[in-house]
Scaffold this active site. Structure first.
Site, PDB file in Angstrom:
ATOM      1  N   GLN A  97      41.955 -20.039 -35.811  1.00 14.30           N
ATOM      2  CA  GLN A  97      42.092 -18.970 -36.979  1.00 14.30           C
ATOM      3  C   GLN A  97      43.241 -18.864 -37.844  1.00 14.30           C
ATOM      4  O   GLN A  97      43.165 -18.221 -38.855  1.00 14.30           O
ATOM      5  CB  GLN A  97      42.050 -17.579 -36.305  1.00 14.30           C
ATOM      6  CG  GLN A  97      40.254 -17.358 -35.577  1.00 14.30           C
ATOM      7  CD  GLN A  97      40.368 -15.860 -34.774  1.00 14.30           C
ATOM      8  OE1 GLN A  97      40.773 -15.798 -33.814  1.00 14.30           O
ATOM      9  NE2 GLN A  97      39.785 -15.010 -35.673  1.00 14.30           N
ATOM     10  N   HIS A 101      35.719 -19.631 -30.258  1.00 16.24           N
ATOM     11  CA  HIS A 101      36.403 -20.067 -31.344  1.00 16.24           C
ATOM     12  C   HIS A 101      36.974 -21.435 -31.196  1.00 16.24           C
ATOM     13  O   HIS A 101      36.920 -22.341 -32.110  1.00 16.24           O
ATOM     14  CB  HIS A 101      37.445 -19.076 -31.613  1.00 16.24           C
ATOM     15  CG  HIS A 101      37.234 -17.968 -32.616  1.00 16.24           C
ATOM     16  ND1 HIS A 101      36.789 -18.010 -33.871  1.00 16.24           N
ATOM     17  CD2 HIS A 101      37.476 -16.752 -32.476  1.00 16.24           C
ATOM     18  CE1 HIS A 101      36.864 -16.823 -34.398  1.00 16.24           C
ATOM     19  NE2 HIS A 101      37.124 -16.013 -33.569  1.00 16.24           N
ATOM     20  N   GLY A 126      42.203 -10.158 -29.939  1.00 16.72           N
ATOM     21  CA  GLY A 126      42.462 -11.578 -29.361  1.00 16.72           C
ATOM     22  C   GLY A 126      42.633 -12.530 -30.896  1.00 16.72           C
ATOM     23  O   GLY A 126      42.002 -12.069 -31.997  1.00 16.72           O
ATOM     24  N   CYS A 141      35.720  -9.515 -35.654  1.00 19.24           N
ATOM     25  CA  CYS A 141      36.740 -10.652 -35.626  1.00 19.24           C
ATOM     26  C   CYS A 141      37.622 -10.762 -36.903  1.00 19.24           C
ATOM     27  O   CYS A 141      37.223 -10.341 -37.968  1.00 19.24           O
ATOM     28  CB  CYS A 141      35.868 -11.918 -35.639  1.00 19.24           C
ATOM     29  SG  CYS A 141      36.725 -13.479 -35.518  1.00 19.24           S
ATOM     30  N   LEU A 142      38.884 -10.997 -36.474  1.00 17.65           N
ATOM     31  CA  LEU A 142      39.776 -11.214 -37.379  1.00 17.65           C
ATOM     32  C   LEU A 142      39.377 -12.155 -38.719  1.00 17.65           C
ATOM     33  O   LEU A 142      39.891 -11.675 -39.960  1.00 17.65           O
ATOM     34  CB  LEU A 142      41.181 -11.243 -37.204  1.00 17.65           C
ATOM     35  CG  LEU A 142      41.663 -10.166 -36.159  1.00 17.65           C
ATOM     36  CD1 LEU A 142      43.165 -10.737 -35.654  1.00 17.65           C
ATOM     37  CD2 LEU A 142      41.944  -8.975 -36.818  1.00 17.65           C
ATOM     38  N   HIS A 173      34.488 -14.518 -26.551  1.00 22.60           N
ATOM     39  CA  HIS A 173      34.685 -14.498 -28.075  1.00 22.60           C
ATOM     40  C   HIS A 173      35.803 -15.561 -28.535  1.00 22.60           C
ATOM     41  O   HIS A 173      35.613 -16.307 -29.394  1.00 22.60           O
ATOM     42  CB  HIS A 173      35.028 -13.158 -28.560  1.00 22.60           C
ATOM     43  CG  HIS A 173      35.323 -13.104 -29.948  1.00 22.60           C
ATOM     44  ND1 HIS A 173      34.710 -12.391 -31.192  1.00 22.60           N
ATOM     45  CD2 HIS A 173      36.389 -13.682 -30.853  1.00 22.60           C
ATOM     46  CE1 HIS A 173      35.090 -12.416 -32.103  1.00 22.60           C
ATOM     47  NE2 HIS A 173      35.957 -13.437 -32.150  1.00 22.60           N
ATOM     48  N   GLU A 174      36.918 -15.522 -28.040  1.00 22.35           N
ATOM     49  CA  GLU A 174      38.063 -16.317 -28.206  1.00 22.35           C
ATOM     50  C   GLU A 174      37.674 -18.035 -27.801  1.00 22.35           C
ATOM     51  O   GLU A 174      38.058 -18.824 -28.514  1.00 22.35           O
ATOM     52  CB  GLU A 174      39.425 -16.243 -27.490  1.00 22.35           C
ATOM     53  CG  GLU A 174      39.898 -14.711 -28.157  1.00 22.35           C
ATOM     54  CD  GLU A 174      39.682 -14.260 -29.523  1.00 22.35           C
ATOM     55  OE1 GLU A 174      39.989 -15.307 -30.482  1.00 22.35           O
ATOM     56  OE2 GLU A 174      39.567 -13.196 -30.001  1.00 22.35           O
TER      57      GLU A 174
HETATM   58 NI    NI Z   1      37.155 -14.001 -33.638  1.00 20.05          NI
END
Ligand code: NI
Length: 161
Positions: A51, A135, A46, A89-90, A131-132
């Protein structure tokens, strides 16, 4: 194909709240395409718009089963159960942490055509949605991880030669 630079922990844009999308204009359509390219290149599950440095309420999720989801202006309207597991997480490369999330969530949002949709997520999809959406509210999983973060060991590093 156009990928965008993924912002990493310490970049203050990741701590800011994203704005609702009111009109799906060309700029936003290009952003969504680029988010998909960026997600797949990074082999993530995701990605949220902040991000890639854009404070809009847009997320893309592909948990590897079911349809890939473009989600705009999401709101969690129901949560149930609990799951505790690893999360990465990226924006926090090379790390993972233990995070407790709901087992099931119901999300109301708009899809890529700005049509209202209701998404029922269970297991990994519930985790990814939470999670997203965090963000979009300026939060990273590192704030709620239980215990210290661990280094991710990639499969190719585990091979003994
Ligand atoms: Ni993330």
């Amino acid at each position: 194909m156009a990928t965008r630079e993924i912002r990493e922990i310490g970049d203050e844009i990741l701590n800011r709240k994203s704005k609702e999308v009111k009109i799906l204009g060309l700029r936003t359509k290009v952003l969504i395409d680029d988010m998909w390219d960026t997600l797949y290149e990074a082999m993530g599950v995701g990605l949220a718009a902040p991000q890639v440095g854009v404070l809009k309420q847009i997320i893309v999720i592909d948990v590897g089963e079911g349809e890939p989801l473009t989600i705009i202006n999401p709101k969690i309207i129901e949560k149930s159960g609990e799951q505790t597991g690893n999360e990465g997480c990226l924006s926090v490369p090379g790390k993972q942490g233990t995070v407790t999330r709901p087992m099931k969530v119901t999300v109301e949002a708009l899809n890529e055509n700005m049509e209202p949709v209701t998404i029922e997520g269970e297991g990994l999809l519930a985790r990814a949605l939470c999670h997203e959406i965090d963000h979009l509210n300026g939060h990273l999983y590192t704030e709620i991880a239980e215990g210290p973060l661990e280094d991710v060991v990639y499969e190719d590093e585990e091979i003994d030669e």
